[in-house]
Each structure stands twice: as C-alpha cells, then as structure tokens.
Design a protein around this motif. Structure first.
Motif, PDB file in Angstrom:
ATOM      1  N   ILE A   1      13.946   6.836   0.535  1.00 28.91           N
ATOM      2  CA  ILE A   1      14.638   5.551   0.706  1.00 28.91           C
ATOM      3  C   ILE A   1      15.972   5.764   1.417  1.00 28.91           C
ATOM      4  O   ILE A   1      16.311   5.053   2.368  1.00 28.91           O
ATOM      5  N   ALA A   2      16.722   6.753   0.974  1.00 24.85           N
ATOM      6  CA  ALA A   2      18.026   7.032   1.577  1.00 24.85           C
ATOM      7  C   ALA A   2      17.886   7.435   3.052  1.00 24.85           C
ATOM      8  O   ALA A   2      18.638   6.962   3.910  1.00 24.85           O
ATOM      9  N   HIS A   3      16.934   8.308   3.328  1.00 23.91           N
ATOM     10  CA  HIS A   3      16.764   8.794   4.704  1.00 23.91           C
ATOM     11  C   HIS A   3      16.277   7.684   5.636  1.00 23.91           C
ATOM     12  O   HIS A   3      16.713   7.599   6.788  1.00 23.91           O
TER      13      HIS A   3
ATOM     14  N   SER B   1      17.369   1.944  10.386  1.00 23.07           N
ATOM     15  CA  SER B   1      17.403   0.480  10.368  1.00 23.07           C
ATOM     16  C   SER B   1      17.697  -0.024  11.783  1.00 23.07           C
ATOM     17  O   SER B   1      18.204   0.709  12.642  1.00 23.07           O
ATOM     18  N   TRP B   2      17.386  -1.289  12.036  1.00 17.53           N
ATOM     19  CA  TRP B   2      17.680  -1.867  13.345  1.00 17.53           C
ATOM     20  C   TRP B   2      19.172  -1.811  13.624  1.00 17.53           C
ATOM     21  O   TRP B   2      19.596  -1.510  14.747  1.00 17.53           O
ATOM     22  N   GLU B   3      19.972  -2.102  12.613  1.00 15.25           N
ATOM     23  CA  GLU B   3      21.430  -2.101  12.792  1.00 15.25           C
ATOM     24  C   GLU B   3      21.931  -0.714  13.210  1.00 15.25           C
ATOM     25  O   GLU B   3      22.692  -0.574  14.158  1.00 15.25           O
ATOM     26  N   THR B   4      21.485   0.313  12.505  1.00 13.27           N
ATOM     27  CA  THR B   4      21.903   1.681  12.826  1.00 13.27           C
ATOM     28  C   THR B   4      21.403   2.087  14.207  1.00 13.27           C
ATOM     29  O   THR B   4      22.131   2.712  14.986  1.00 13.27           O
ATOM     30  N   THR B   5      20.175   1.729  14.534  1.00 16.16           N
ATOM     31  CA  THR B   5      19.603   2.073  15.833  1.00 16.16           C
ATOM     32  C   THR B   5      20.379   1.408  16.963  1.00 16.16           C
ATOM     33  O   THR B   5      20.710   2.043  17.966  1.00 16.16           O
TER      34      THR B   5
ATOM     35  N   GLU C   1       8.280   3.933   7.878  1.00 17.22           N
ATOM     36  CA  GLU C   1       7.928   2.775   7.052  1.00 17.22           C
ATOM     37  C   GLU C   1       7.579   3.203   5.627  1.00 17.22           C
ATOM     38  O   GLU C   1       7.989   2.549   4.659  1.00 17.22           O
ATOM     39  N   ALA C   2       6.831   4.275   5.495  1.00 16.08           N
ATOM     40  CA  ALA C   2       6.472   4.764   4.161  1.00 16.08           C
ATOM     41  C   ALA C   2       7.723   5.135   3.373  1.00 16.08           C
ATOM     42  O   ALA C   2       7.868   4.768   2.202  1.00 16.08           O
ATOM     43  N   GLN C   3       8.613   5.857   4.016  1.00 16.06           N
ATOM     44  CA  GLN C   3       9.840   6.281   3.335  1.00 16.06           C
ATOM     45  C   GLN C   3      10.701   5.084   2.936  1.00 16.06           C
ATOM     46  O   GLN C   3      11.313   5.089   1.874  1.00 16.06           O
ATOM     47  N   ALA C   4      10.742   4.071   3.786  1.00 17.05           N
ATOM     48  CA  ALA C   4      11.510   2.867   3.456  1.00 17.05           C
ATOM     49  C   ALA C   4      10.988   2.210   2.181  1.00 17.05           C
ATOM     50  O   ALA C   4      11.735   1.536   1.469  1.00 17.05           O
ATOM     51  N   CYS C   5       9.715   2.445   1.879  1.00 15.44           N
ATOM     52  CA  CYS C   5       9.098   1.909   0.657  1.00 15.44           C
ATOM     53  C   CYS C   5       9.239   2.880  -0.514  1.00 15.44           C
ATOM     54  O   CYS C   5       8.723   2.617  -1.604  1.00 15.44           O
TER      55      CYS C   5
ATOM     56  N   ILE D   1       0.844  -1.199   0.000  1.00 14.13           N
ATOM     57  CA  ILE D   1       0.000   0.000   0.000  1.00 14.13           C
ATOM     58  C   ILE D   1       0.879   1.248   0.000  1.00 14.13           C
ATOM     59  O   ILE D   1       0.615   2.208  -0.731  1.00 14.13           O
ATOM     60  N   PHE D   2       1.937   1.247   0.807  1.00 16.88           N
ATOM     61  CA  PHE D   2       2.864   2.385   0.796  1.00 16.88           C
ATOM     62  C   PHE D   2       3.460   2.579  -0.597  1.00 16.88           C
ATOM     63  O   PHE D   2       3.532   3.693  -1.112  1.00 16.88           O
ATOM     64  N   LYS D   3       3.909   1.496  -1.208  1.00 22.47           N
ATOM     65  CA  LYS D   3       4.537   1.572  -2.532  1.00 22.47           C
ATOM     66  C   LYS D   3       3.578   2.073  -3.598  1.00 22.47           C
ATOM     67  O   LYS D   3       3.982   2.722  -4.556  1.00 22.47           O
ATOM     68  N   ALA D   4       2.299   1.773  -3.435  1.00 23.14           N
ATOM     69  CA  ALA D   4       1.298   2.191  -4.416  1.00 23.14           C
ATOM     70  C   ALA D   4       0.828   3.630  -4.202  1.00 23.14           C
ATOM     71  O   ALA D   4       0.144   4.186  -5.060  1.00 23.14           O
ATOM     72  N   SER D   5       1.216   4.221  -3.099  1.00 22.70           N
ATOM     73  CA  SER D   5       0.750   5.571  -2.757  1.00 22.70           C
ATOM     74  C   SER D   5       1.668   6.647  -3.333  1.00 22.70           C
ATOM     75  O   SER D   5       2.874   6.457  -3.428  1.00 22.70           O
TER      76      SER D   5
END
Length: 120
Positions: A84-86, A91-95, A25-29, A3-7
C-alpha cells in the motif's frame, strides 16, 4: 479491486514489462506481488517491502518464493502494508508532479536537450 483484495498475492512472471500496471494495482489494494526482476517491475515492486522480485523463470525458484509468502504470516502482513505504501508513489498526482519536474529541468537546460536530440 475486489479480486486483488481477496488474493494472497499476485504473480507477474513477465519476461519484459514496460511498467507493470497490474503489479501497481494489486499493491494499491494491499496485495503483495511476486514478480520477475525485469523491466518496470524492478521499480513497481520493491523487493521484500511490497513484494518479492524473482530472478529468472525457473519454476523451482518461483515455487520457493510463493511457498515463502503463503507460509509466513508475518512476511505476508509486512509485504501487504508495504504494498500500500509503495503503490502511493505511483498515484496520478505523484506522476504528474514528477513529469512537470522533468519538463522544468529540460526547459532550464535547452542546449542539453538539443544536444541529446541530435545524438538520437
């Protein structure tokens, strides 16, 4: 995620937001976010890079931001790539790496931690 990708964008008109997980989550998509310039959204959304931060909750201001994004294909593409970059910063790793760094700093300065705890 589909749904995020389609928006075209995701709007987050919160009055307060501790983190802004929906925006992340939206930005990750790859979906830009139009969000209120409050709380954690100020960190999660990078204005004019991964989305648009809107000051206040006036419907005209929000409508202008939405119109700007949906009518400007170049801006839409730029914000989608930036989203996507932001989002990779969250990410879990960065956090976890950031949290470990904070704990290490606290352990290196135990007196500072104690004095701050006493102040609370």
């Amino acid at each position: 995620a589909e749904i995020f990708k389609a928006s075209t964008f995701v709007a987050v008109p919160s009055y307060s937001e501790s983190f802004g997980l929906v925006a992340a989550e939206a930005q990750a998509c790859g979906t830009p976010v139009i969000a209120a310039n409050v709380g954690g959204l100020k960190t999660v959304v990078k204005d004019q890079f991964s989305g648009i931060l809107v000051n206040g909750h006036d419907s005209r201001t929000w409508a202008q931001s939405i119109a700007q994004l949906v009518t400007d294909d170049k801006l839409q593409k730029k914000l989608s790539q930036g989203a996507i970059a932001h989002a990779q910063q969250f990410s879990w790793e960065t956090t976890v790496d950031g949290l470990v760094t904070v704990y290490k700093k606290a352990l290196d300065k135990p007196n500072l931690v104690k004095s701050k705890l006493r102040a609370v």
